[in-house]
Design an enzyme around this catalytic site. Structure first.
Site, PDB file in Angstrom:
ATOM      1  N   LEU A 222       0.809  -1.220   0.000  1.00 27.93           N
ATOM      2  CA  LEU A 222       0.000   0.000   0.000  1.00 27.93           C
ATOM      3  C   LEU A 222       0.841   1.269   0.000  1.00 27.93           C
ATOM      4  O   LEU A 222       0.336   2.343   0.337  1.00 27.93           O
ATOM      5  CB  LEU A 222      -0.950   0.007   1.198  1.00 27.93           C
ATOM      6  CG  LEU A 222      -2.077  -1.032   1.170  1.00 27.93           C
ATOM      7  CD1 LEU A 222      -2.887  -0.966   2.439  1.00 27.93           C
ATOM      8  CD2 LEU A 222      -2.978  -0.833  -0.038  1.00 27.93           C
ATOM      9  N   CYS A 240       3.291  -1.400   8.829  1.00 32.13           N
ATOM     10  CA  CYS A 240       1.870  -1.115   8.599  1.00 32.13           C
ATOM     11  C   CYS A 240       1.063  -2.403   8.472  1.00 32.13           C
ATOM     12  O   CYS A 240       0.014  -2.547   9.091  1.00 32.13           O
ATOM     13  CB  CYS A 240       1.706  -0.258   7.350  1.00 32.13           C
ATOM     14  SG  CYS A 240       2.525   1.355   7.455  1.00 32.13           S
ATOM     15  N   HIS A 241       1.554  -3.356   7.661  1.00 30.44           N
ATOM     16  CA  HIS A 241       0.797  -4.579   7.412  1.00 30.44           C
ATOM     17  C   HIS A 241       1.650  -5.824   7.526  1.00 30.44           C
ATOM     18  O   HIS A 241       1.200  -6.913   7.167  1.00 30.44           O
ATOM     19  CB  HIS A 241       0.132  -4.515   6.033  1.00 30.44           C
ATOM     20  CG  HIS A 241      -0.768  -3.343   5.860  1.00 30.44           C
ATOM     21  ND1 HIS A 241      -0.340  -2.148   5.325  1.00 30.44           N
ATOM     22  CD2 HIS A 241      -2.092  -3.169   6.166  1.00 30.44           C
ATOM     23  CE1 HIS A 241      -1.342  -1.291   5.293  1.00 30.44           C
ATOM     24  NE2 HIS A 241      -2.425  -1.880   5.805  1.00 30.44           N
ATOM     25  N   GLY A 242       2.880  -5.674   8.006  1.00 34.55           N
ATOM     26  CA  GLY A 242       3.695  -6.849   8.317  1.00 34.55           C
ATOM     27  C   GLY A 242       4.336  -7.527   7.124  1.00 34.55           C
ATOM     28  O   GLY A 242       4.396  -8.759   7.085  1.00 34.55           O
TER      29      GLY A 242
END
Length: 276
Positions: A222, A240-242
């Site tokens: 992202l 943020c999202h690993g």
């Protein structure tokens, strides 16, 4: 048939009679008829008198059937024998076809065609040049400004980056990771079986020089900015999202679908790196 004698002689004015079928005008003067007109002299009187006068006299005095038959036989000219319109030969007639011979060129028709083609080609060429200039000015106005073009390329001195360290620079509004890798990190990156990775790519294809790794610092999930020297594989980690990247910037774990992007760069000198 006897005609009544008028009290005084009739010397009236000239009365024009117009025929609707022929468009002609007849002039006659009314005269007093004689006291008596013998029946055998009808034909002579009709023959000697203009036809329009006889017909007009017939309408005024209700003449005998002989005069009616004569007028029927001697019809006035119709549209089949005479045009109701004025002749084109008459003076001041509007039916004359104008003569444009004085405007006609005396040159060969082929020379006139060549001149016409030359003028058409010249105008077409001038229009094309004008259109090109208009489009070029529009594109120049829409192109990047000087300050943006100045950021198109970035030059970095590699001597200031110690071995085993990361440097983050800004290029075209995006962060760029420059990693001076150690020999152990190079061996670790090349020992991985890259064919089984999510985005298969060899380390040799990602680094022009083994010790220098150049990548865009933008997560392919992202667009976040990963953290260097972190994660399960000793490379980069996106909190943020690993998403986990190895020391070669390849995705190894997490939701990111692709490896970190490698920009266009070159080494004009041994200690100089130019990105862009």
């Amino acid at each position: 048939m006897k005609w009544p004698r008028p009290a005084q002689p009739m010397t009236g004015p000239v009365i024009p009679i117009a025929s609707e079928s022929s468009g002609s005008n007849f002039d006659f003067r009314l005269h007093p008829p004689s006291a008596s007109l013998p029946s055998h002299s009808h034909s002579h009187a009709i023959a000697d008198t203009p036809l329009a006068v006889n017909c007009f006299t017939m309408s005024l005095s209700s003449a005998s059937s002989t005069l009616l038959r004569t007028c029927a036989r001697q019809q006035l000219p119709t549209s089949r024998t005479a045009s109701p319109f004025a002749s084109a030969n008459e003076r001041g007639s509007t039916l004359k076809i104008p003569n444009f011979s004085k405007y006609q060129s005396n040159k060969n028709p082929r020379s006139n065609q060549v001149f016409s083609y030359f003028m058409a080609g010249t105008m077409g060429l001038a229009s094309a040049v004008g259109a090109k200039a208009t489009v070029q000015d529009f594109l120049v106005n829409m192109s990047a400004s000087a300050d943006v073009l100045a950021q198109a390329k970035v030059e970095i001195a590699l001597g200031a980056i110690p071995e085993g360290k990361n440097v983050i620079i800004k290029w075209r509004g995006k962060p760029v990771f420059i990693r001076h890798r150690t020999q152990g990190e190079i061996d670790e990156a090349r020992e991985v079986k890259w064919e089984s990775l999510r985005d298969p790519q060899a380390d040799e294809d990602r680094a022009q020089r083994p010790e220098w790794l150049v990548m865009l610092g933008v997560c392919t999930h992202l667009g976040c900015v990963p953290i260097g020297e972190a994660g399960d594989y000793g490379g980069w980690f996106c909190p943020c999202h690993g998403s986990h990247y190895d020391i070669s910037g390849r995705i190894r774990k997490g939701p990111a679908p692709l490896n970190l992007e490698v920009p266009s760069y070159q080494f004009p000198e041994d200690e100089t790196l130019v990105i862009g």
